[in-house]
Design a protein around this motif. Structure first.
Motif, PDB file in Angstrom:
ATOM      1  N   PRO A  70      31.350   4.082  21.556  1.00 13.26           N
ATOM      2  CA  PRO A  70      31.978   3.341  22.656  1.00 13.26           C
ATOM      3  C   PRO A  70      30.979   2.461  23.416  1.00 13.26           C
ATOM      4  O   PRO A  70      31.323   1.383  23.889  1.00 13.26           O
ATOM      5  CB  PRO A  70      32.540   4.436  23.558  1.00 13.26           C
ATOM      6  CG  PRO A  70      32.715   5.614  22.653  1.00 13.26           C
ATOM      7  CD  PRO A  70      31.583   5.522  21.668  1.00 13.26           C
ATOM      8  N   TYR A 104      28.433   0.886  22.104  1.00 14.91           N
ATOM      9  CA  TYR A 104      28.228  -0.339  21.313  1.00 14.91           C
ATOM     10  C   TYR A 104      29.299  -1.368  21.665  1.00 14.91           C
ATOM     11  O   TYR A 104      29.015  -2.566  21.777  1.00 14.91           O
ATOM     12  CB  TYR A 104      28.289  -0.048  19.809  1.00 14.91           C
ATOM     13  CG  TYR A 104      27.251   0.928  19.290  1.00 14.91           C
ATOM     14  CD1 TYR A 104      26.064   1.147  19.976  1.00 14.91           C
ATOM     15  CD2 TYR A 104      27.459   1.623  18.092  1.00 14.91           C
ATOM     16  CE1 TYR A 104      25.114   2.045  19.497  1.00 14.91           C
ATOM     17  CE2 TYR A 104      26.516   2.517  17.607  1.00 14.91           C
ATOM     18  CZ  TYR A 104      25.347   2.732  18.310  1.00 14.91           C
ATOM     19  OH  TYR A 104      24.429   3.619  17.835  1.00 14.91           O
ATOM     20  N   ASP A 105      30.544  -0.888  21.804  1.00 16.39           N
ATOM     21  CA  ASP A 105      31.639  -1.816  22.139  1.00 16.39           C
ATOM     22  C   ASP A 105      31.388  -2.505  23.475  1.00 16.39           C
ATOM     23  O   ASP A 105      31.577  -3.710  23.617  1.00 16.39           O
ATOM     24  CB  ASP A 105      32.972  -1.062  22.234  1.00 16.39           C
ATOM     25  CG  ASP A 105      33.413  -0.520  20.895  1.00 16.39           C
ATOM     26  OD1 ASP A 105      32.775  -0.873  19.892  1.00 16.39           O
ATOM     27  OD2 ASP A 105      34.388   0.249  20.857  1.00 16.39           O
ATOM     28  N   LEU A 106      30.975  -1.700  24.474  1.00 17.15           N
ATOM     29  CA  LEU A 106      30.757  -2.281  25.801  1.00 17.15           C
ATOM     30  C   LEU A 106      29.594  -3.263  25.760  1.00 17.15           C
ATOM     31  O   LEU A 106      29.644  -4.322  26.387  1.00 17.15           O
ATOM     32  CB  LEU A 106      30.467  -1.172  26.821  1.00 17.15           C
ATOM     33  CG  LEU A 106      31.659  -0.445  27.419  1.00 17.15           C
ATOM     34  CD1 LEU A 106      31.205   0.436  28.564  1.00 17.15           C
ATOM     35  CD2 LEU A 106      32.708  -1.421  27.928  1.00 17.15           C
TER      36      LEU A 106
END
Lengths: 72, 424
Positions: free
Chosen positions: A39, A41-43
């Motif tokens: 998660p 990495y997504d942010l």
């Protein structure tokens, strides 16, 4: 340097976000964590912040964030 | 998508799981109300009030929360999000809620007419969900959790087919041979194949992640679900044909599967890295102790132990002690996490400017509800063993616990909205 090993989610992410805001002059951040922080990495991608990760021998991960790193 | 981990890029909007999570406690409350009625006395599993209450719990609370969580899992664990998740959630959630209420009404009132719309609505909701989930799982990464999700979906389809056949026979359509055997198999596929297998598959991810335990042993994640599914198929074959010893052998295998998983999970939790108090952890522990107890009772049952109270105790331990506990504990972890995560993503908020995850659901409130739930579980078990006022106290406990759960979950959503979060 953020040592987030064996912290319960989402505390590692909260610590990284806090460190990113308080770091001086785009300084690179080193995160140690006990599992892959997908998660996060997504942010980071959403904010256009580059990152690179490396699996460590003890099963943990090192993630280098910001500065001049390329996404892995 | 990276196999074996969690990824959030493709996570559905918060509204998709949220509608399932926020409505589920209502059905638990209604089940509690039914326990007050005279029909619930004696805990006969074929009695109208008990049949209605059991389906309010299994369809209204468990399937409701599990389907909501499943849509989330398809994206973050399987890397294969369902197509058009808002539309899918609408097509499943509304008919599931309405169908469950009508089915419970049909059972409780002992009337045929509610069964017609109930069976149609439930068939539509569950079949839509099964087909959409199967279409996503075909594209999914392969890991133990995804295989368990696929097995659970298969079991849900079998449970639906058996349930529809039973429902049709109940209202006088067609002549199902072996009605009692089909009831047993409907319950076995629903409770063990759908509920237990999905919980086990999800546990492989969430127990190490949120409870900071070592990973489940590989022999367990590789063999538990295949062995259990083989046991269910063997039981189905033996039960339909009325073969005594293969039935006993299959039931033994199933009981051992429950025991092994419960004991392995309790052992992992004993070895967790950080020893901080956590309601979800405590919910899982109550769930695993109840599951182990249900497994042991199942072993006694296969050994031919007498006792007319055995089915009631097994049902209470498995449904309320294990499944409702684990689902409640997971709701307390999933919903605040999703609220925090979506708010963080939507607002690109600086650290400290939005509430942290624990602020979405203060621990004392969750703890209070947990205590009421455990008290209700104890009272339910007492009421199955002893006559007297225990059933009324148990019913009050189930109702109070469901209301507190609803208040806690709605509180998360209220704070999310107050902070400027958008659920769509």
């Amino acid at each position: 340097m953020v040592d987030a090993r064996w912290l319960e989610p989402p505390e590692p992410m909260q610590r990284v976000l806090h460190a990113l805001e308080t770091r001086a002059g785009g300084q690179r951040l080193r995160l140690l964590i006990h599992r892959e922080p997908y998660p996060l990495y997504d942010l980071l991608d959403a904010r256009g912040i580059e990152w690179r990760r490396r699996a460590l021998a003890d099963g943990c991960y090192e993630v280098l964030i910001g500065g001049q790193v390329r996404g892995a | 998508m990276q196999a074996g981990g969690l990824a959030f890029q493709q996570a559905p909007p918060l509204a998709v799981p949220l509608r399932f999570f926020l409505t589920a406690p209502v059905f638990l409350f209604l089940a509690g109300l039914l326990l007050f009625t005279p029909g619930a006395a004696g805990w006969q599993r074929g009695s109208p009030a008990i049949l209605a209450a059991v389906h309010l719990v299994t369809l209204g609370f468990l399937a409701m929360t599990m389907m909501g969580a499943f849509l989330q899992l398809l994206a973050v664990v399987a890397g294969a999000p369902a197509a058009r998740p808002r539309l899918l959630a609408g097509l499943v959630h509304g008919p599931l809620a309405a169908g469950t209420l009508l089915l419970a009404a049909g059972f409780w009132l002992s009337r045929s007419w509610p069964f017609y719309p109930a069976l149609a609505l439930l068939a539509a909701a569950v079949a839509t969900f099964v087909l959409a989930a199967a279409a996503s799982l075909v594209r999914a990464a392969r890991n133990a959790t995804v295989l368990a999700m696929a097995a659970a979906i298969f079991a849900l389809a079998v449970t639906l087919a058996l349930g529809l056949a039973l429902g049709a026979t109940h209202i006088g359509w067609g002549g199902l041979r072996g009605f009692v055997a089909t009831v047993d198999l409907h319950a076995a596929w629903g409770l063990l194949g759908w509920v237990f297998v999905l919980v086990a598959g999800v546990a492989y991810q969430v127990v190490p992640m949120f409870q900071l335990t070592p990973a489940y042993p590989r022999w367990l994640t590789r063999s538990l679900v295949p062995v259990l599914m083989t046991g269910l198929l063997a039981l189905s074959w033996a039960r339909r044909d009325g073969r005594a010893w293969p039935q006993g052998a299959a039931a033994l295998v199933l009981a051992v599967c429950l025991l092994v998983f419960a004991l392995a999970t309790l052992d992992l939790q004993r070895r967790r890295r950080r020893r901080v108090s956590d309601v979800t952890l405590d919910y899982w522990r109550v769930g695993m102790v109840s599951l182990a107890a249900a497994g042991l009772l199942g072993l006694f049952g296969t050994a031919g132990a007498p006792g007319h109270r055995l089915p009631a105790l097994l049902g209470i331990l498995f449904l309320y002690g294990f499944a409702v506990s684990v689902a409640s504990g997971m709701l307390y972890k999933i919903l605040p996490f999703l609220a925090w995560f979506h708010l963080q993503s939507q607002l690109q908020a600086p650290a400290g400017s939005i509430p942290n995850m624990k602020a979405f659901l203060p621990e004392p409130r969750a703890r209070r509800q947990f205590v009421v739930h455990v008290a209700a579980l104890g009272l339910l078990l007492l009421s199955a063993l002893l006559p007297g006022p225990w059933r009324y106290l148990a019913a009050a406990g189930v109702c109070a616990s469901a209301l507190l759960l609803a208040a806690n979950l709605w509180g998360v959503w209220r704070l999310f909205r107050a902070q400027g979060g958008r659920s769509n």
